[in-house]
Each structure stands twice: as C-alpha cells, then as structure tokens.
Write a protein that holds these residues in place. Sequence first.
Motif: not given
Length: 80
Positions: A27-31
Amino acid sequence: MFKGFERMRDDGQKINGMNAEFAGKPLSEVIQEVEKQYICQALNAAAGNKAEAARMAGLTYQTFIRKLASLNLKVIYCAE
C-alpha cells in the motif's frame, strides 16, 4: 463471516480484481505512486508554477515543496 465486497463503477458495472498497475505492491508504494501522479498533474495544469500547483492540490507551498523532495520530483523548465 466476511465474504468480500463488490466495487461498482458509476454506470453500475461490477469491477472485478485489482488494478494491474497496483497488483502485488504494498500500500505504501501505491500511495506514493498516486501522489506522484497527482502532483505531476497539478504541475502540468499550473504550467510548472509550484505555488499555483500547491493551491490546486490544496497544500501549503511549504508542504508541496517538501512533497516534491520526498517523492524525488524535479520541475524542469523548457525555453520555447
């Protein structure tokens, strides 16, 4: 017991699966990727004017500049 949920498009069609661009990423990469895209779009819409792009993004200028640095984005100006 949770059995899942369905996502629907505005026209009522079901959306199945995850966006291929984001599949398998934390999720951190997507954000981070979404933030990069959003800031680049704001800069393009503001013709590279960082103060205007910050206003468009609803951020203070200082926050916008910090975000540019944290995402390793640089504004490039081209002479016409």
